[in-house]
Motif scaffolding. Structure first.
Motif, mmCIF file in Angstrom:
data_model
loop_
_atom_site.group_PDB
_atom_site.id
_atom_site.type_symbol
_atom_site.label_atom_id
_atom_site.label_comp_id
_atom_site.label_asym_id
_atom_site.label_seq_id
_atom_site.Cartn_x
_atom_site.Cartn_y
_atom_site.Cartn_z
ATOM 1 N N ASP A 17 -1.571 -4.072 -1.134
ATOM 2 C CA ASP A 17 -1.694 -3.049 -0.104
ATOM 3 C C ASP A 17 -0.746 -1.884 -0.370
ATOM 4 O O ASP A 17 0.343 -2.069 -0.905
ATOM 5 C CB ASP A 17 -1.395 -3.650 1.274
ATOM 6 N N PHE A 18 -1.155 -0.678 0.029
ATOM 7 C CA PHE A 18 -0.342 0.516 -0.176
ATOM 8 C C PHE A 18 -0.619 1.521 0.930
ATOM 9 O O PHE A 18 -1.592 1.423 1.656
ATOM 10 C CB PHE A 18 -0.622 1.145 -1.544
ATOM 11 N N VAL A 19 0.257 2.537 1.014
ATOM 12 C CA VAL A 19 0.086 3.650 1.941
ATOM 13 C C VAL A 19 0.142 4.927 1.124
ATOM 14 O O VAL A 19 1.096 5.151 0.368
ATOM 15 C CB VAL A 19 1.192 3.669 3.025
ATOM 16 N N LEU A 20 -0.876 5.771 1.256
ATOM 17 C CA LEU A 20 -0.923 7.053 0.557
ATOM 18 C C LEU A 20 -0.035 8.071 1.276
ATOM 19 O O LEU A 20 0.280 7.891 2.456
ATOM 20 C CB LEU A 20 -2.360 7.573 0.510
ATOM 21 N N PRO A 21 0.363 9.142 0.590
ATOM 22 C CA PRO A 21 1.180 10.174 1.242
ATOM 23 C C PRO A 21 0.544 10.768 2.499
ATOM 24 O O PRO A 21 1.246 11.207 3.397
ATOM 25 C CB PRO A 21 1.328 11.249 0.156
ATOM 26 N N GLY B 77 -0.970 9.097 4.721
ATOM 27 C CA GLY B 77 -0.942 8.088 5.770
ATOM 28 C C GLY B 77 -2.046 7.059 5.699
ATOM 29 O O GLY B 77 -2.000 6.048 6.389
ATOM 30 N N ASN B 78 -3.064 7.282 4.875
ATOM 31 C CA ASN B 78 -4.152 6.310 4.727
ATOM 32 C C ASN B 78 -3.632 5.066 4.016
ATOM 33 O O ASN B 78 -2.758 5.143 3.162
ATOM 34 C CB ASN B 78 -5.311 6.909 3.935
ATOM 35 N N THR B 79 -4.180 3.927 4.374
ATOM 36 C CA THR B 79 -3.794 2.670 3.741
ATOM 37 C C THR B 79 -4.976 2.087 2.984
ATOM 38 O O THR B 79 -6.121 2.468 3.205
ATOM 39 C CB THR B 79 -3.321 1.648 4.797
ATOM 40 N N PRO C 237 -9.385 12.491 -5.991
ATOM 41 C CA PRO C 237 -8.239 13.334 -5.642
ATOM 42 C C PRO C 237 -6.929 12.572 -5.446
ATOM 43 O O PRO C 237 -5.871 13.068 -5.823
ATOM 44 C CB PRO C 237 -8.650 14.011 -4.339
ATOM 45 N N ASP C 238 -6.985 11.365 -4.899
ATOM 46 C CA ASP C 238 -5.766 10.603 -4.645
ATOM 47 C C ASP C 238 -5.116 10.080 -5.925
ATOM 48 O O ASP C 238 -3.948 9.679 -5.909
ATOM 49 C CB ASP C 238 -6.046 9.417 -3.714
ATOM 50 N N LYS C 239 -5.835 10.066 -7.042
ATOM 51 C CA LYS C 239 -5.274 9.618 -8.312
ATOM 52 C C LYS C 239 -4.920 10.781 -9.245
ATOM 53 O O LYS C 239 -4.199 10.598 -10.210
ATOM 54 C CB LYS C 239 -6.267 8.683 -9.028
#
Length: 75
Positions: free
Chosen positions: A42-46, A48-50, A69-71
């Motif tokens: 599990d992670f949290v993106l900058p 706020g999405n998990t 875009p997130d990568k």
């Protein structure tokens, strides 16, 4: 914001192996955050999405190559 693949793309696939972040995928191909990264579990993106790094994600495009875009680090 990540750079987008424009309408000038001929869908040849030359960009995919060149991406150091594994952020470019062929159209209709599912992708994972873990591919080409050190993310696990599990992670949290900058923003706020998990999520979970190992879960399959829906393709962003069904027809042409696309950038996740997130990568993307806009290298």
């Amino acid at each position: 914001m990540a750079i987008i693949i424009t309408d000038e793309c001929i869908n040849c696939g030359a960009c995919e192996p060149e991406c150091p972040n594994n952020a470019i995928y062929e159209g209709a191909e599912e992708w994972k955050y873990a591919e080409g990264t050190s993310l696990e579990g599990d992670f949290v993106l900058p923003n706020g999405n998990t999520g979970n790094a190992d879960e399959d994600q829906e393709p962003i495009s069904d027809e042409v190559y696309y950038i996740v875009p997130d990568k993307c680090t806009e290298c």
